[in-house]
Design an enzyme around this catalytic site. Structure first.
Site, PDB file in Angstrom:
ATOM      1  N   CYS A 131      -6.124   1.559   6.148  1.00 32.17           N
ATOM      2  CA  CYS A 131      -6.466   0.555   6.497  1.00 32.17           C
ATOM      3  C   CYS A 131      -5.807  -0.049   7.795  1.00 32.17           C
ATOM      4  CB  CYS A 131      -6.419  -0.491   5.513  1.00 32.17           C
ATOM      5  SG  CYS A 131      -4.732  -1.145   5.305  1.00 32.17           S
ATOM      6  N   GLU A 158       1.334   3.976   1.720  1.00 29.19           N
ATOM      7  CA  GLU A 158       1.772   4.160   3.325  1.00 29.19           C
ATOM      8  C   GLU A 158       2.948   3.432   3.569  1.00 29.19           C
ATOM      9  OE1 GLU A 158      -2.763   4.470   4.091  1.00 29.19           O
ATOM     10  OE2 GLU A 158      -1.353   3.316   2.457  1.00 29.19           O
ATOM     11  N   CYS A 173      -1.949  -0.577   7.462  1.00 32.32           N
ATOM     12  CA  CYS A 173      -1.138   0.530   7.503  1.00 32.32           C
ATOM     13  C   CYS A 173      -1.180   1.532   8.621  1.00 32.32           C
ATOM     14  CB  CYS A 173      -1.715   1.433   6.404  1.00 32.32           C
ATOM     15  SG  CYS A 173      -1.493   0.820   4.874  1.00 32.32           S
ATOM     16  N   HIS A 182       0.921  -1.165  -0.068  1.00 30.12           N
ATOM     17  CA  HIS A 182       0.017   0.253   0.061  1.00 30.12           C
ATOM     18  C   HIS A 182       0.978   1.243  -0.078  1.00 30.12           C
ATOM     19  CE1 HIS A 182      -3.610  -1.998   1.832  1.00 30.12           C
ATOM     20  NE2 HIS A 182      -3.333  -2.780   0.846  1.00 30.12           N
TER      21      HIS A 182
END
Length: 151
Positions: free
Chosen positions: A85, A57, A88, A55
């Site tokens: 999420c 991040e 993360c 992701h």
């Protein structure tokens, strides 16, 4: 309250999100900043990297941790276009990121404000300051258009 610098760094995160969309990835971008300087940045790459953890991040945090030669990233601010999420947010906590600035809420999987409100959980030994809604319209539009075009 968001500052002019917050908007400048969020603009960079939006540019990274656009790059993710061009690669066919969900358009999310992230920038990690310390003392006014970008030390890590990333955009979504789970499809291209064949990595479910890639992701935006996580990519930004990995980039910064490698550059800093430290898995702890205190006194930093993460700018991300969409609410993080669970994975993360947990990684932000473990890295000791001090501040999170995000754009649009993620009503299904966002865990900062939309769902679990993990930042308010009493079991963490670290707290992250949160500023939400910075350039939310732009960030949300990128995601909406991405999914509209795929249907």
């Amino acid at each position: 309250m968001a500052t002019p610098k917050d908007y400048a760094f969020m603009r960079r995160a939006l540019e990274l999100a656009e790059l993710a969309a061009e690669r066919g990835e969900v358009p999310v971008g992230a920038v990690l900043v310390r003392e006014g300087k970008i030390i890590g940045e990333g955009s979504n790459r789970p499809i291209g990297n064949c990595d479910p953890s890639a992701h935006a991040e996580i990519v930004a945090l990995r980039h910064a941790a490698e550059a800093e030669q430290n898995y702890r990233l205190p006194n930093t601010t993460l700018y991300v276009t969409i609410e993080p999420c669970t994975m993360c947010f947990g990684t932000l906590m473990h890295a000791r990121v001090g501040r999170l600035v995000f754009g649009a809420k993620e009503p299904r999987a966002g865990v900062v404000e939309s769902q679990l409100k993990l930042g308010e959980a009493g079991f963490f030994n670290h707290k992250i300051s949160v500023e939400s809604g910075v350039m939310a319209e732009e960030a949300g539009r990128l995601v909406r258009e991405f999914f509209h075009d795929r249907r």
